[in-house]
Write a protein that holds these residues in place. Structure first.
Motif, PDB file in Angstrom:
ATOM      1  N   ASP A  17      11.135  -5.348   5.413  1.00  0.00           N
ATOM      2  CA  ASP A  17      11.815  -4.109   5.840  1.00  0.00           C
ATOM      3  C   ASP A  17      11.908  -3.098   4.707  1.00  0.00           C
ATOM      4  N   LYS A  18      10.896  -3.107   3.809  1.00  0.00           N
ATOM      5  CA  LYS A  18      10.957  -2.196   2.663  1.00  0.00           C
ATOM      6  C   LYS A  18       9.613  -1.585   2.303  1.00  0.00           C
ATOM      7  N   TYR A  19       8.512  -2.305   2.526  1.00  0.00           N
ATOM      8  CA  TYR A  19       7.195  -1.853   2.076  1.00  0.00           C
ATOM      9  C   TYR A  19       6.182  -1.839   3.216  1.00  0.00           C
ATOM     10  N   CYS A  20       5.105  -1.077   3.021  1.00  0.00           N
ATOM     11  CA  CYS A  20       3.928  -1.135   3.892  1.00  0.00           C
ATOM     12  C   CYS A  20       2.859  -1.971   3.219  1.00  0.00           C
ATOM     13  N   ALA A  21       2.212  -2.822   4.002  1.00  0.00           N
ATOM     14  CA  ALA A  21       1.176  -3.707   3.478  1.00  0.00           C
ATOM     15  C   ALA A  21       0.064  -3.833   4.516  1.00  0.00           C
ATOM     16  N   VAL A  22      -1.044  -4.457   4.110  1.00  0.00           N
ATOM     17  CA  VAL A  22      -2.156  -4.661   5.022  1.00  0.00           C
ATOM     18  C   VAL A  22      -2.757  -6.037   4.798  1.00  0.00           C
ATOM     19  N   ALA A  23      -3.199  -6.662   5.889  1.00  0.00           N
ATOM     20  CA  ALA A  23      -3.926  -7.925   5.844  1.00  0.00           C
ATOM     21  C   ALA A  23      -5.142  -7.784   6.756  1.00  0.00           C
TER      22      ALA A  23
ATOM     23  N   LEU B 276      14.604   4.790   0.193  1.00  0.00           N
ATOM     24  CA  LEU B 276      15.084   3.414   0.324  1.00  0.00           C
ATOM     25  C   LEU B 276      13.993   2.458   0.784  1.00  0.00           C
ATOM     26  N   ALA B 277      13.233   2.846   1.825  1.00  0.00           N
ATOM     27  CA  ALA B 277      12.242   1.928   2.403  1.00  0.00           C
ATOM     28  C   ALA B 277      11.174   2.699   3.165  1.00  0.00           C
ATOM     29  N   VAL B 278       9.958   2.162   3.176  1.00  0.00           N
ATOM     30  CA  VAL B 278       8.863   2.641   4.025  1.00  0.00           C
ATOM     31  C   VAL B 278       8.186   1.405   4.600  1.00  0.00           C
ATOM     32  N   PHE B 279       8.114   1.303   5.941  1.00  0.00           N
ATOM     33  CA  PHE B 279       7.663   0.033   6.516  1.00  0.00           C
ATOM     34  C   PHE B 279       7.263   0.214   7.977  1.00  0.00           C
ATOM     35  N   ASN B 280       6.802  -0.876   8.592  1.00  0.00           N
ATOM     36  CA  ASN B 280       6.460  -0.960  10.014  1.00  0.00           C
ATOM     37  C   ASN B 280       5.578   0.202  10.483  1.00  0.00           C
ATOM     38  N   PRO B 281       4.368   0.326   9.905  1.00  0.00           N
ATOM     39  CA  PRO B 281       3.521   1.487  10.197  1.00  0.00           C
ATOM     40  C   PRO B 281       2.641   1.315  11.440  1.00  0.00           C
ATOM     41  N   ALA B 282       2.524   2.397  12.208  1.00  0.00           N
ATOM     42  CA  ALA B 282       1.505   2.505  13.243  1.00  0.00           C
ATOM     43  C   ALA B 282       0.211   2.959  12.590  1.00  0.00           C
ATOM     44  N   ALA B 283      -0.921   2.702  13.230  1.00  0.00           N
ATOM     45  CA  ALA B 283      -2.206   3.067  12.627  1.00  0.00           C
ATOM     46  C   ALA B 283      -3.195   3.491  13.699  1.00  0.00           C
ATOM     47  N   TRP B 284      -4.079   4.410  13.303  1.00  0.00           N
ATOM     48  CA  TRP B 284      -5.195   4.814  14.155  1.00  0.00           C
ATOM     49  C   TRP B 284      -6.387   5.134  13.274  1.00  0.00           C
ATOM     50  N   TYR B 285      -7.551   4.642  13.660  1.00  0.00           N
ATOM     51  CA  TYR B 285      -8.776   4.933  12.907  1.00  0.00           C
ATOM     52  C   TYR B 285      -9.529   6.062  13.592  1.00  0.00           C
ATOM     53  N   ASP B 286      -9.645   7.175  12.898  1.00  0.00           N
ATOM     54  CA  ASP B 286     -10.382   8.335  13.392  1.00  0.00           C
ATOM     55  C   ASP B 286     -11.837   8.199  12.942  1.00  0.00           C
ATOM     56  N   GLU B 287     -12.689   7.720  13.847  1.00  0.00           N
ATOM     57  CA  GLU B 287     -14.079   7.464  13.476  1.00  0.00           C
ATOM     58  C   GLU B 287     -14.799   8.733  13.068  1.00  0.00           C
TER      59      GLU B 287
ATOM     60  N   HIS C  28      -6.285   2.423   0.373  1.00  0.00           N
ATOM     61  CA  HIS C  28      -5.612   3.348  -0.532  1.00  0.00           C
ATOM     62  C   HIS C  28      -5.154   4.573   0.256  1.00  0.00           C
ATOM     63  N   PHE C  29      -3.833   4.739   0.349  1.00  0.00           N
ATOM     64  CA  PHE C  29      -3.265   5.788   1.187  1.00  0.00           C
ATOM     65  C   PHE C  29      -2.603   6.869   0.352  1.00  0.00           C
TER      66      PHE C  29
ATOM     67  N   ILE D  40       0.823  -1.217   0.000  1.00  0.00           N
ATOM     68  CA  ILE D  40       0.000   0.000   0.000  1.00  0.00           C
ATOM     69  C   ILE D  40       0.857   1.267   0.000  1.00  0.00           C
ATOM     70  N   LEU D  41       2.113   1.159   0.412  1.00  0.00           N
ATOM     71  CA  LEU D  41       3.084   2.249   0.295  1.00  0.00           C
ATOM     72  C   LEU D  41       4.432   1.655  -0.096  1.00  0.00           C
ATOM     73  N   SER D  42       5.128   2.360  -0.979  1.00  0.00           N
ATOM     74  CA  SER D  42       6.452   1.944  -1.435  1.00  0.00           C
ATOM     75  C   SER D  42       7.419   3.116  -1.297  1.00  0.00           C
ATOM     76  N   PRO D  43       8.730   2.855  -1.335  1.00  0.00           N
ATOM     77  CA  PRO D  43       9.688   3.957  -1.276  1.00  0.00           C
ATOM     78  C   PRO D  43       9.413   4.990  -2.360  1.00  0.00           C
ATOM     79  N   HIS D  44       9.667   6.262  -2.031  1.00  0.00           N
ATOM     80  CA  HIS D  44       9.404   7.357  -2.969  1.00  0.00           C
ATOM     81  C   HIS D  44      10.731   7.864  -3.520  1.00  0.00           C
ATOM     82  N   PRO D  45      10.986   7.671  -4.792  1.00  0.00           N
ATOM     83  CA  PRO D  45      12.299   8.033  -5.352  1.00  0.00           C
ATOM     84  C   PRO D  45      12.596   9.535  -5.322  1.00  0.00           C
ATOM     85  N   ASP D  46      11.559  10.373  -5.210  1.00  0.00           N
ATOM     86  CA  ASP D  46      11.755  11.823  -5.227  1.00  0.00           C
ATOM     87  C   ASP D  46      11.832  12.431  -3.835  1.00  0.00           C
TER      88      ASP D  46
END
Length: 400
Positions: free
Chosen positions: A378-384, A83-94, A126-127, A71-77
């Motif tokens: 250690d490179k991507y963000c994903a969801v299950a 290099l990497a985007v990973f290990n995300p914290a999350a909160w749902y704002d109802e 979709h983020f 759902i998120l990948s490294p951003h070359p710009d």
């Protein structure tokens, strides 16, 4: 002023065979077969490696990967996250009807400096990045001066409380041996420097924010004499006290009742006052043969506090399980999944900078569906995902 263990719990012996199948528990004849398939390094190449997976019982409870992962990948710009985007914290704002994702981002420089980025989603899948700049960077002179990592996030009284792992000195790109060797021991530290500086140990800090723009660095939560991470706070007080789970790397051996680093739980009247801990969970099942820790802030259900944890297996893969903790005394494990819920299998979980890891730092519930946000390789963000009631009902059939 450090955190002290309160009690000791004996654990079954866990071992790994050197030349054959791994052996587990007290039965030296019990074996766990590994399934393996060969992956070439590139198309048409004769060079490659084997990817091993642990088998599971058909019909057992599993998390379901989103087909659109990552759902998120490294951003070359963006130099801070190229290099990497990973290990995300999350909160749902109802109220806002959106998921906030506070993720770890790494730059491509040899120091491997990490930052926090922020992304939002209306559907949980979709983020969109909030900015082309980090939400938070390492401090200039503090104990988190080189890197900030693996955030876990809760919200109380209008404030977000974020626990995070950090180091004062750079850790370097650890997957490259010559780079790791350069950074493993800080060169400038004399003998009288504090231990966490001399050893470049990981501490866990506490951040406070209301808007992810202005931050309070409250200090470190954990004992600076320990390498202590996987620190998770409960989203509310239990019995009038704050609750924290953590994984001190050095608490291993007969005096602690564990053979590998394990998850502990602590209670305190003040968020900076955790001083004593009790063993919560340690290696128990065949897929848990090395270090283990809690991943996600617990979710309150009518049957107990639900949290996701990880364990490293005989193939060094990080797999996920779940526990239900007692509502009134969360130091009591009521139920625990005997089989893993998710294991590395997809390319984005295996082909990263750590081959074979699913590592969540946040989970939310939207309309009865549990969303588990994790780092892959250690490179991507994903969801299950899975149905929350289905997982809880499955846990209620499992022993503690």
């Amino acid at each position: 002023m450090g955190i002290l263990p309160m009690s000791i719990t004996s654990v079954p012996l866990v071992g790994q065979g050197q030349d054959g199948p791994a052996t587990h528990g007290r039965d030296a004849h019990a074996t766990v077969p590994l399934r393996a398939h060969y992956k070439p390094l590139e198309s048409g190449s004769r060079l490659g490696y084997f990817v091993a997976t642990l088998p599971f019982e058909r019909g057992s409870m599993k998390l379901h990967r989103y087909a659109g992962n990552p759902i998120l990948s490294p951003h070359p710009d963006h130099p801070w996250e190229d290099l990497a985007v990973f290990n995300p914290a999350a909160w749902y704002d109802e109220a806002a009807g959106e998921v906030l994702l506070l993720y770890r981002a790494a730059e491509s420089g040899p120091e491997y400096k990490c930052y926090f980025g922020l992304a939002r989603s209306r559907d949980g899948y979709h983020f969109k990045r909030v900015s082309d700049q980090p939400a938070l960077s390492p401090s200039v002179e503090g104990f988190d001066g080189a890197t900030i990592q693996d955030p876990r996030m809760i919200k109380m009284d209008g404030w977000y409380y974020v626990t995070y792992a950090c180091r004062h000195y750079p850790f370097g790109q650890f997957w490259i041996p010559e780079v790791r060797k350069k950074y493993i021991t800080p060169a400038e530290c004399p003998e009288c420097f504090p231990r966490y500086l001399r050893t470049n140990a990981t501490l866990t800090g506490l951040l406070l924010t209301q808007d992810f723009k202005r931050w309070i660095r409250a200090g470190w939560l954990t004992d600076p004499l320990l390498d202590d991470r996987d620190v998770v706070l409960f989203p509310e007080k239990v019995g009038g006290r704050h609750v924290m789970m953590h994984r001190p790397l050095e608490w291993v051996g007969p005096q602690y009742g564990v053979e590998h680093a394990s998850a502990w739980i602590s209670f305190a009247d003040d968020l900076m006052g955790f001083r004593e801990s009790k063993l919560l969970i340690t290696n128990k099942y065949p897929w848990e043969t090395a270090k283990l820790g809690v991943n996600t802030p617990p979710i309150k259900t009518e049957h107990g506090w639900l949290t996701i944890y990880h364990a490293v297996g005989p193939d060094k893969y990080y797999r996920l399980g779940a526990v239900l903790l007692d509502l009134l005394d969360p130091s009591i494990v009521r139920h625990r999944t005997p089989d893993w819920l998710l294991q590395p299998e997809m390319e984005y979980e295996i082909e990263g900078f750590y081959r074979g890891v699913c590592f969540p730092c946040g989970a939310v519930v939207i309309d009865g569906t549990l969303f588990v946000y994790y780092g892959g390789g250690d490179k991507y963000c994903a969801v299950a995902t899975c149905d929350l009631d289905e997982l809880v009902n499955h846990l209620l059939k499992c022993p503690g």
